[in-house]
Design a protein around this motif. Structure first.
Motif, short mmCIF file in Angstrom:
data_model
loop_
_atom_site.label_atom_id
_atom_site.label_comp_id
_atom_site.label_asym_id
_atom_site.label_seq_id
_atom_site.Cartn_x
_atom_site.Cartn_y
_atom_site.Cartn_z
N SER A 229 -9.20 -10.89 -33.24
CA SER A 229 -8.95 -10.86 -34.56
C SER A 229 -9.37 -11.99 -35.39
O SER A 229 -8.82 -11.49 -36.42
CB SER A 229 -7.17 -10.99 -33.91
OG SER A 229 -7.09 -9.99 -33.49
N LEU A 230 -10.50 -11.76 -35.02
CA LEU A 230 -11.44 -12.94 -36.73
C LEU A 230 -12.07 -12.41 -36.92
O LEU A 230 -12.89 -10.80 -36.94
CB LEU A 230 -12.68 -14.12 -36.02
CG LEU A 230 -11.50 -14.42 -34.36
CD1 LEU A 230 -12.61 -15.73 -34.27
CD2 LEU A 230 -10.66 -15.79 -34.89
N LEU A 231 -12.31 -12.86 -38.81
CA LEU A 231 -12.76 -12.00 -39.87
C LEU A 231 -14.01 -12.64 -39.64
O LEU A 231 -14.54 -13.80 -40.22
CB LEU A 231 -12.44 -11.29 -40.69
CG LEU A 231 -10.67 -10.99 -41.16
CD1 LEU A 231 -9.62 -10.95 -41.79
CD2 LEU A 231 -10.73 -9.64 -40.86
N PRO A 232 -15.54 -12.09 -39.20
CA PRO A 232 -16.32 -12.76 -39.09
C PRO A 232 -17.33 -12.53 -40.48
O PRO A 232 -16.92 -10.99 -41.51
CB PRO A 232 -18.01 -11.72 -37.68
CG PRO A 232 -16.78 -10.38 -38.68
CD PRO A 232 -15.46 -10.69 -38.77
N GLU A 233 -17.86 -13.54 -40.91
CA GLU A 233 -18.83 -13.64 -41.97
C GLU A 233 -19.80 -13.80 -41.84
O GLU A 233 -20.33 -15.12 -40.93
CB GLU A 233 -18.77 -15.10 -43.36
CG GLU A 233 -18.91 -14.94 -44.63
CD GLU A 233 -18.66 -15.56 -45.22
OE1 GLU A 233 -19.05 -16.06 -46.14
OE2 GLU A 233 -17.63 -16.71 -45.41
N ILE A 234 -21.10 -13.09 -41.88
CA ILE A 234 -22.74 -13.11 -41.38
C ILE A 234 -23.18 -13.97 -42.57
O ILE A 234 -23.36 -13.19 -44.01
CB ILE A 234 -22.87 -12.23 -41.16
CG1 ILE A 234 -22.54 -11.78 -39.98
CG2 ILE A 234 -24.40 -12.06 -40.29
CD1 ILE A 234 -22.89 -10.72 -39.08
N VAL A 235 -23.60 -15.03 -42.40
CA VAL A 235 -24.53 -16.44 -43.62
C VAL A 235 -26.07 -16.46 -43.18
O VAL A 235 -25.89 -16.60 -41.53
CB VAL A 235 -23.88 -16.66 -44.17
CG1 VAL A 235 -22.99 -17.08 -44.60
CG2 VAL A 235 -24.21 -18.17 -43.11
#
Length: 350
Positions: A229-235
């Motif tokens: 239930s995490l909101l991933p951000e790919i950088v």
């Protein structure tokens, strides 16, 4: 001559594997729409649905057929990272009455901000089913106790979609009716998760070192975070925003392409990032073993482990990567929470 339109397209927060609850909801809705359909000229029975992120990418590249109504399933993941076939419509001012019409569904009970497109229509769908607004459509799909409520909601939505699709020159009644909604209660900020990708210069965040049939490793990492239930951000490092060393104050993992170690300029950048990254982050190095490169692979592993104090997990094939990324995400999340506690009171997660 252009091909006839489809009735609707279901759009959701896709991952690299299908979501069984979304699929079940779609098939029931599609069946109800087909039962009611009496397509005039320029319209054909049927709808569009892409179960995975890869399917959607391929469809976008090939050109998506026209539809009369878009049905996005609003969830926390959807609002955090809107799918590419809906992103430009999410925050349009008001509720545009031009085709394709937009009728969202509240997939989760986390109401978005008032400015999100179609919130009034999404909410009005469940005026006779309180559980829809309280728990969201996904809970109703999962619980057998709500079979009758699910049938009622699907039939109502199918009626709306058919009426709108078969009368494109008229503004649908559900678009004309915009009931006043209470402002949603303030919620804690979503728990984010940063996936930092370090690769040789000129290469993007997405790559398939273990074959295209396995998919992108970044998709696998995103899925692992979403399962918690995490909101991933790919950088892409080192261009990641945030603090001066390129990292947000949030849980995260670093995906290291082993090819970086054979590219001197990229290696210098990687060494700096590994040296300065937060203590709670975990590292997964992705490498492909060549038949004659066993000695070199051992050397690269040793170099990577010497470059970071956090330890490195090694992924040499798809199975190893899946195990490593699952463990890395869990460990990074746990370490981050412990770090927050040790630094004093911590309320809402970033």
């Amino acid at each position: 001559m252009s091909a006839p339109d489809y009735y609707f397209a279901l759009i959701h927060a896709r991952t690299s594997i299908p979501n069984q609850w979304v699929e079940g909801f779609y098939h029931q809705l599609d069946l109800e729409v087909r039962r009611r359909a009496d397509p005039p000229h320029g319209l054909r029975r049927g709808s569009l649905y892409y179960p995975t992120a890869g399917d959607a990418r391929w469809a976008l590249e090939a050109g998506i057929p026209s539809v009369r109504v878009l049905v996005p399933l609003y969830s926390r993941e959807f609002l955090h990272e809107p799918p590419p076939d809906f992103g430009d419509r999410l925050y349009q001012p008001g509720d545009p009455a031009t085709m394709p019409f937009v009728h969202p569904v509240l997939w989760e009970p986390h109401l978005p901000a008032r400015r999100v497109n179609g919130l009034a229509q999404a909410t009005s769908l469940g005026t006779a089913v309180q559980e829809y607004g309280d728990y969201g459509m996904v809970a109703i799909c999962r619980l057998s106790a709500y079979t009758e409520e699910l049938r009622q909601l699907i039939e109502e939505l199918a009626d709306r979609l058919v009426t709108a699709a078969e009368n494109p020159d008229q503004v649908p009644p559900w678009l004309r009716t915009r009931p006043e909604l209470p402002m949603p209660a303030r919620r804690s900020p979503a728990a984010r998760f940063q996936i930092t990708v370090v690769r040789p210069r000129g290469r993007g965040v997405d790559w398939s070192p273990f074959g295209t049939d396995v998919g992108w490793v970044t998709d696998r990492a995103r899925d692992a975070a979403q399962r918690l239930s995490l909101l991933p951000e790919i950088v892409l490092g080192p261009a990641a925003p945030g603090s001066v060393n390129g990292f947000h104050d949030t849980a995260g993992v670093l995906l290291l392409d082993a090819a970086v170690l054979d590219d001197p300029p990229s290696r210098l950048i990687a060494e700096g990032m590994l040296r300065d990254m937060p203590s709670w982050m975990t590292v997964v190095m992705v490498m492909v073993i060549r038949p004659d490169g066993d000695d070199r692979s051992h050397e690269l592993v040793a170099q990577a482990r010497a470059m970071t104090r956090n330890g490195v997990q090694i992924a040499r094939d798809a199975r190893e990567f899946q195990r490593a990324i699952d463990e890395a995400v869990i460990k990074a999340r746990r370490n981050f929470l412990r770090s927050r506690r040790s630094r004093g009171p911590w309320g809402d997660l970033p």
